[in-house]
Scaffold this motif. Structure first.
Motif, PDB file in Angstrom:
ATOM      1  N   GLY A 196     128.548 -24.462 104.652  1.00 24.72           N
ATOM      2  CA  GLY A 196     128.800 -23.295 103.745  1.00 24.72           C
ATOM      3  C   GLY A 196     129.603 -23.758 102.608  1.00 24.72           C
ATOM      4  N   ALA A 197     130.558 -24.689 102.847  1.00 19.54           N
ATOM      5  CA  ALA A 197     131.309 -25.097 101.589  1.00 19.54           C
ATOM      6  C   ALA A 197     130.422 -25.884 100.655  1.00 19.54           C
ATOM      7  N   VAL A 198     129.590 -26.770 101.219  1.00 19.77           N
ATOM      8  CA  VAL A 198     128.642 -27.815 100.232  1.00 19.77           C
ATOM      9  C   VAL A 198     127.700 -26.752  99.473  1.00 19.77           C
ATOM     10  N   SER A 244     134.789 -22.253  98.131  1.00 24.29           N
ATOM     11  CA  SER A 244     133.962 -23.561  98.551  1.00 24.29           C
ATOM     12  C   SER A 244     135.393 -24.192  99.489  1.00 24.29           C
ATOM     13  N   LEU A 245     136.349 -24.525  99.018  1.00 26.46           N
ATOM     14  CA  LEU A 245     137.556 -24.944  99.607  1.00 26.46           C
ATOM     15  C   LEU A 245     137.772 -24.309 100.752  1.00 26.46           C
ATOM     16  N   ALA A 246     137.875 -23.012 100.415  1.00 30.40           N
ATOM     17  CA  ALA A 246     138.396 -22.181 101.622  1.00 30.40           C
ATOM     18  C   ALA A 246     137.365 -22.231 102.887  1.00 30.40           C
ATOM     19  N   THR A 247     136.094 -22.137 102.555  1.00 34.58           N
ATOM     20  CA  THR A 247     135.180 -22.231 103.509  1.00 34.58           C
ATOM     21  C   THR A 247     135.064 -23.546 104.353  1.00 34.58           C
ATOM     22  N   HIS A 248     135.378 -24.668 103.541  1.00 29.11           N
ATOM     23  CA  HIS A 248     135.513 -25.891 104.233  1.00 29.11           C
ATOM     24  C   HIS A 248     136.751 -25.913 105.213  1.00 29.11           C
ATOM     25  N   ARG A 249     137.837 -25.508 104.608  1.00 29.08           N
ATOM     26  CA  ARG A 249     139.122 -25.342 105.491  1.00 29.08           C
ATOM     27  C   ARG A 249     139.069 -24.814 106.698  1.00 29.08           C
ATOM     28  N   GLU A 305     138.444 -31.709  92.719  1.00 32.52           N
ATOM     29  CA  GLU A 305     138.931 -31.667  93.940  1.00 32.52           C
ATOM     30  C   GLU A 305     138.088 -31.045  94.935  1.00 32.52           C
ATOM     31  N   THR A 306     137.214 -30.046  94.816  1.00 34.50           N
ATOM     32  CA  THR A 306     136.509 -29.757  96.018  1.00 34.50           C
ATOM     33  C   THR A 306     135.219 -30.708  96.135  1.00 34.50           C
ATOM     34  N   ALA A 307     134.873 -31.626  95.174  1.00 37.51           N
ATOM     35  CA  ALA A 307     134.057 -32.667  95.405  1.00 37.51           C
ATOM     36  C   ALA A 307     134.569 -33.626  96.350  1.00 37.51           C
ATOM     37  N   ALA A 308     135.941 -33.994  96.166  1.00 39.87           N
ATOM     38  CA  ALA A 308     136.616 -35.034  96.856  1.00 39.87           C
ATOM     39  C   ALA A 308     136.916 -34.430  98.295  1.00 39.87           C
ATOM     40  N   THR A 309     137.219 -33.197  98.365  1.00 38.97           N
ATOM     41  CA  THR A 309     137.693 -32.569  99.711  1.00 38.97           C
ATOM     42  C   THR A 309     136.593 -32.621 100.597  1.00 38.97           C
ATOM     43  N   GLU A 342     127.583 -26.741  95.543  1.00 34.79           N
ATOM     44  CA  GLU A 342     126.440 -27.063  94.791  1.00 34.79           C
ATOM     45  C   GLU A 342     125.913 -26.118  93.832  1.00 34.79           C
ATOM     46  N   ARG A 343     125.984 -24.549  94.423  1.00 33.23           N
ATOM     47  CA  ARG A 343     125.390 -23.556  93.546  1.00 33.23           C
ATOM     48  C   ARG A 343     126.458 -23.439  92.433  1.00 33.23           C
ATOM     49  N   ASN A 344     127.599 -23.572  92.638  1.00 34.19           N
ATOM     50  CA  ASN A 344     128.394 -23.345  91.449  1.00 34.19           C
ATOM     51  C   ASN A 344     128.587 -24.631  90.388  1.00 34.19           C
ATOM     52  N   ARG A 345     128.563 -25.544  91.069  1.00 33.91           N
ATOM     53  CA  ARG A 345     128.240 -27.007  90.215  1.00 33.91           C
ATOM     54  C   ARG A 345     127.037 -27.010  89.376  1.00 33.91           C
ATOM     55  N   ALA A 346     125.902 -26.483  89.708  1.00 32.80           N
ATOM     56  CA  ALA A 346     124.692 -26.530  88.983  1.00 32.80           C
ATOM     57  C   ALA A 346     124.699 -25.378  87.754  1.00 32.80           C
TER      58      ALA A 346
END
Length: 249
Positions: free
Chosen positions: A193-195, A182-187, A237-241, A199-203
């Motif tokens: 796609g990052a979100v 997710s972080l790499a996709t956001h970067r 970290e991912t949520a904040a980023t 959300e998939r992994n958070r769930a």
């Protein structure tokens, strides 16, 4: 577990990254700078040795361990006061990166797991995330593409392939890896796609909202143990980023 008797080179790089983060918030004192020097000296002395790394496996010259150290050295050098060992640290980071590129770059242009192991590994997303190499470096982009193609099932990410069996047979997906992706996709600029990955992994949590180390993608259930500072730290970290107002350009 086996970690108590293992040499894990990557922890020195991770420690330097934490020290650099503390320095950026003016929360570093002389004792911490001395600890940073000790960590950098340990890297200089032992970066060519086999280590067990983040996955606690058999000793090998793992690519992610060396590049974690390169990232830590670059970040602490950027935070170091003038007149210190910053140039030495940058030089060591460059030697480690160059040597790793010469010996552990797959013919397709992505990072491979080790000099003697051509497999893709989700931990190889970290060099581009932590600053060992730039986020738009061809090696970073090729590795991100390979992880997506080889290690992702239904938006969950496996750490690597073990033989020819299906991904889910050897072990579950690693939720930590899902947040890395997710972080790499956001970067790379794909916020949607990052979100989705986040959300998939958070769930994939239990009734108490706690995440396990692994997740069984097919049976939709938690697997492994519940290391509190492992998956959950990356979740935060991912949520904040990915929810920050400034999106990558």
């Amino acid at each position: 577990n086996r970690a108590g008797d293992q040499f894990q080179l990557d922890v020195f790089g991770e420690a330097l990254q934490l020290f650099a983060a503390a320095a950026s918030h003016d929360r570093i004192d002389p004792d911490v700078w001395r600890a940073a020097e000790v960590a950098a000296d340990a890297i200089a002395a032992r970066w060519q040795e086999p280590d067990a790394g983040v996955w606690e496996l058999e000793p090998r010259r793992y690519t992610h361990s060396r590049l974690a150290c390169a990232a830590g050295l670059r970040r602490i050098a950027a935070a170091a006061p003038p007149g210190g060992p910053a140039n030495d640290w940058l030089g060591l980071a460059e030697r480690i990166t160059s040597d790793t590129t010469a010996g552990a770059l797959h013919p397709t242009g992505r990072w491979q797991r080790a000099r003697d192991d051509e497999r893709c590994d989700a931990a190889l997303l970290l060099p581009g995330l932590r600053g060992a190499v730039p986020a738009d470096d061809p090696r970073t982009i090729a590795t991100l593409r390979a992880v997506r193609q080889e290690l992702v099932v239904d938006e969950y990410v496996y750490r690597c392939r073990f033989g020819d069996e299906p991904l889910g047979r050897a072990e579950g997906a690693f939720l930590l890896c899902g947040f890395w992706l997710s972080l790499a996709t956001h970067r790379c600029g794909d916020h949607v796609g990052a979100v989705r990955l986040f959300e998939r992994n958070r769930a994939a949590c239990g009734p108490a909202g706690i995440l396990s180390e692994e997740y069984d993608v097919h049976q939709r259930q938690l697997r492994g143990n519940f290391p509190q500072a492992f998956v959950h730290a990356l979740l935060l970290e991912t949520a904040a980023t990915i929810t920050s107002e400034e999106q990558p350009t």
